[in-house]
Design a protein around this motif. Sequence first.
Motif, PDB file in Angstrom:
ATOM      1  N   ARG A 294     -13.945  36.456  -1.106  1.00 46.63           N
ATOM      2  CA  ARG A 294     -13.010  35.472  -1.560  1.00 46.63           C
ATOM      3  C   ARG A 294     -13.141  34.856  -2.691  1.00 46.63           C
ATOM      4  NH1 ARG A 294     -13.915  31.662   3.888  1.00 46.63           N
ATOM      5  NH2 ARG A 294     -11.575  31.184   4.165  1.00 46.63           N
ATOM      6  N   ILE A 295     -14.479  34.530  -3.100  1.00 48.26           N
ATOM      7  CA  ILE A 295     -14.744  34.139  -4.530  1.00 48.26           C
ATOM      8  C   ILE A 295     -14.332  35.140  -5.444  1.00 48.26           C
ATOM      9  CG2 ILE A 295     -16.473  33.129  -6.051  1.00 48.26           C
ATOM     10  CD1 ILE A 295     -17.873  32.231  -3.291  1.00 48.26           C
ATOM     11  N   ALA A 296     -14.781  36.356  -5.401  1.00 48.25           N
ATOM     12  CA  ALA A 296     -14.493  37.280  -6.383  1.00 48.25           C
ATOM     13  C   ALA A 296     -12.974  37.464  -6.510  1.00 48.25           C
ATOM     14  CB  ALA A 296     -15.122  38.803  -5.906  1.00 48.25           C
ATOM     15  N   MET A 297     -11.950  37.371  -5.476  1.00 42.05           N
ATOM     16  CA  MET A 297     -10.706  37.420  -5.709  1.00 42.05           C
ATOM     17  C   MET A 297     -10.203  36.344  -6.454  1.00 42.05           C
ATOM     18  SD  MET A 297      -9.948  38.702  -1.801  1.00 42.05           S
ATOM     19  CE  MET A 297      -8.118  38.928  -2.059  1.00 42.05           C
ATOM     20  N   VAL A 298     -10.605  35.205  -6.500  1.00 43.42           N
ATOM     21  CA  VAL A 298     -10.210  34.052  -7.282  1.00 43.42           C
ATOM     22  C   VAL A 298     -10.437  34.444  -8.712  1.00 43.42           C
ATOM     23  CG1 VAL A 298     -10.724  31.513  -7.983  1.00 43.42           C
ATOM     24  CG2 VAL A 298     -10.706  32.358  -5.467  1.00 43.42           C
ATOM     25  N   PHE A 299     -11.504  35.047  -9.095  1.00 45.55           N
ATOM     26  CA  PHE A 299     -11.861  35.341 -10.418  1.00 45.55           C
ATOM     27  C   PHE A 299     -11.473  36.612 -11.080  1.00 45.55           C
ATOM     28  CE2 PHE A 299     -14.999  32.455  -9.179  1.00 45.55           C
ATOM     29  CZ  PHE A 299     -14.762  31.170 -10.043  1.00 45.55           C
TER      30      PHE A 299
END
Length: 194
Positions: free
Chosen positions: A61-66
């Motif tokens: 989820r965090i990776a997708m934001v960045f």
Amino acid sequence: MLSDTLSNELQRYAIGPRIKALRLRKKLGLVQLAGHTGLSPAMLSKIERGQMFPTLPTLLRIAMVFGVGLDHFFKADKEEPLIAVVRKEQRLKLPSPPGEKRPAFFFESLDYPAADRRMEAFYAEFPIGSPPSEPHQHGSAEFIYVLSGRLVVNVDGKETALDAGDAIYFDSSVPHSYRREGEGISSALVVISP
């Protein structure tokens, strides 16, 4: 609860500091990142400080934001030189061929922890009364350094007797075999290129 070993290994990846660096580069606060990921600011803060390790779905989820892949959190920042140490007590003594009452030799891998190795190194021991090994072929080259005793190496039908301190390099893509000769056991360092 994670064991100390697992925690230490996870700390090496510095996932929290990598998330924080991405967040600061995008000029996002914890509350803004929480809004994008659906995670709480408190949880994100604990992850960034290394007090909590994210699960893979959370990290995704965090990776997708960045706009980065999961590999961003696991690859080295700089290429570290490959170093793999194998302690004597860590090695396994394996018979060749496996399952035989009287194997031709025993071998121990000297480099098993090294990933993507360009060669393989073994300690080989040929006990008294062992039969000759069956002819086999593999890879492209083999190097043998005899540590003790006498070893006869047959490469494509040509035999060469080696004593302690002797070495041989040969094309291992052709059939070859080994046999102990003399009174005592023979031992050797064997290096092959896959």
